[in-house]
Design a protein around this motif. Structure first.
Motif, PDB file in Angstrom:
ATOM      1  N   ALA A  79      29.282 -20.604 -13.928  1.00  0.00           N
ATOM      2  CA  ALA A  79      30.047 -19.431 -14.230  1.00  0.00           C
ATOM      3  C   ALA A  79      29.651 -17.829 -14.724  1.00  0.00           C
ATOM      4  O   ALA A  79      28.395 -17.908 -14.578  1.00  0.00           O
ATOM      5  N   LEU A  80      30.193 -16.753 -14.609  1.00  0.00           N
ATOM      6  CA  LEU A  80      29.736 -15.961 -15.099  1.00  0.00           C
ATOM      7  C   LEU A  80      30.818 -14.922 -16.511  1.00  0.00           C
ATOM      8  O   LEU A  80      31.957 -14.839 -16.344  1.00  0.00           O
ATOM      9  N   TYR A  85      25.810 -15.357 -16.468  1.00  0.00           N
ATOM     10  CA  TYR A  85      25.705 -16.349 -15.727  1.00  0.00           C
ATOM     11  C   TYR A  85      25.266 -17.788 -16.744  1.00  0.00           C
ATOM     12  O   TYR A  85      24.543 -18.154 -17.979  1.00  0.00           O
ATOM     13  N   ILE A  86      26.137 -18.772 -16.401  1.00  0.00           N
ATOM     14  CA  ILE A  86      26.307 -20.224 -17.009  1.00  0.00           C
ATOM     15  C   ILE A  86      25.404 -20.712 -16.073  1.00  0.00           C
ATOM     16  O   ILE A  86      26.237 -21.069 -15.422  1.00  0.00           O
ATOM     17  N   ALA A  87      24.170 -22.377 -17.108  1.00  0.00           N
ATOM     18  CA  ALA A  87      24.648 -22.870 -15.686  1.00  0.00           C
ATOM     19  C   ALA A  87      23.901 -24.419 -16.415  1.00  0.00           C
ATOM     20  O   ALA A  87      24.439 -24.432 -17.671  1.00  0.00           O
ATOM     21  N   ASP A 101      23.581 -28.195 -21.132  1.00  0.00           N
ATOM     22  CA  ASP A 101      23.913 -26.239 -20.226  1.00  0.00           C
ATOM     23  C   ASP A 101      23.421 -26.018 -20.919  1.00  0.00           C
ATOM     24  O   ASP A 101      22.030 -26.004 -21.324  1.00  0.00           O
ATOM     25  N   ALA A 102      22.750 -25.133 -19.822  1.00  0.00           N
ATOM     26  CA  ALA A 102      21.143 -23.828 -19.760  1.00  0.00           C
ATOM     27  C   ALA A 102      21.204 -22.729 -19.178  1.00  0.00           C
ATOM     28  O   ALA A 102      22.292 -22.798 -18.290  1.00  0.00           O
ATOM     29  N   VAL A 120      25.667 -22.626  -6.550  1.00  0.00           N
ATOM     30  CA  VAL A 120      26.452 -21.498  -7.134  1.00  0.00           C
ATOM     31  C   VAL A 120      27.690 -21.553  -7.070  1.00  0.00           C
ATOM     32  O   VAL A 120      27.851 -21.952  -5.102  1.00  0.00           O
ATOM     33  N   ALA A 121      29.132 -21.828  -7.818  1.00  0.00           N
ATOM     34  CA  ALA A 121      29.978 -22.039  -7.778  1.00  0.00           C
ATOM     35  C   ALA A 121      30.362 -20.849  -6.822  1.00  0.00           C
ATOM     36  O   ALA A 121      30.478 -19.788  -6.531  1.00  0.00           O
ATOM     37  N   ASP A 122      31.500 -20.777  -6.030  1.00  0.00           N
ATOM     38  CA  ASP A 122      31.840 -19.710  -4.451  1.00  0.00           C
ATOM     39  C   ASP A 122      32.426 -18.652  -5.495  1.00  0.00           C
ATOM     40  O   ASP A 122      32.134 -17.505  -4.926  1.00  0.00           O
TER      41      ASP A 122
END
Length: 149
Positions: A79-80, A85-87, A101-102, A120-122
């Motif tokens: 996500a953004l 950015y979320i990973a 969550d990192a 990476v999510a599209d």
């Protein structure tokens, strides 16, 4: 979509040098993620499989995961949110799969050490996609930082 760490570079900004990890799929676009200096150096060390003797933070984290019976299986930049950015770090453990969550930089440093796939999510890639040429001419982090012990 699956991506690789294409490079860890340093961009010159009005605020000074800022490290950027460049993620790339097989096509010509890239996803730049601006990160901290220490994290950039750690990713570069992981990519080079450089052993400096004593474990640094990401080496220690990986040692702990593995010592407890876990294995990093993949990293997903999912996500953004508000330019951040979320990973998610996926780990197989003796109790099953765990999703942690990192920060992307920490996740990528672990992926660089384990060769775990990076996704990476599209929609995230589409929103942050840039032309590769914008980052090809930037200095490599290894030219800026001394990566020795």
């Amino acid at each position: 979509m699956e991506v690789d760490i294409d490079a860890v570079r340093v961009a010159m900004t009005d605020e000074g040098p800022v490290p950027v990890v460049v993620l790339a799929p097989d096509d010509d676009g890239v996803l730049p993620i601006f990160i901290g200096f220490e994290e950039a150096v750690s990713i570069a060390r992981g990519m080079e499989a450089e052993d400096i003797g004593r474990p640094l933070t990401h080496d220690l984290t990986l040692d702990l995961v593995e010592e407890l019976g876990g294995r990093v299986t993949r990293v997903v930049v999912s996500a953004l949110e508000d330019s951040t950015y979320i990973a998610d770090l996926h780990i197989d453990t003796p109790r099953g799969e765990a999703e942690v969550d990192a920060r992307p930089s920490d996740s990528l440093a672990l992926a660089a050490r384990t060769n775990a796939p990076i996704e990476v999510a599209d929609d995230v890639f589409a929103s942050g996609r840039r032309d590769r040429e914008e980052f090809d001419e930037l200095q490599d982090i290894q030219e800026v930082a001394e990566l020795g012990p």
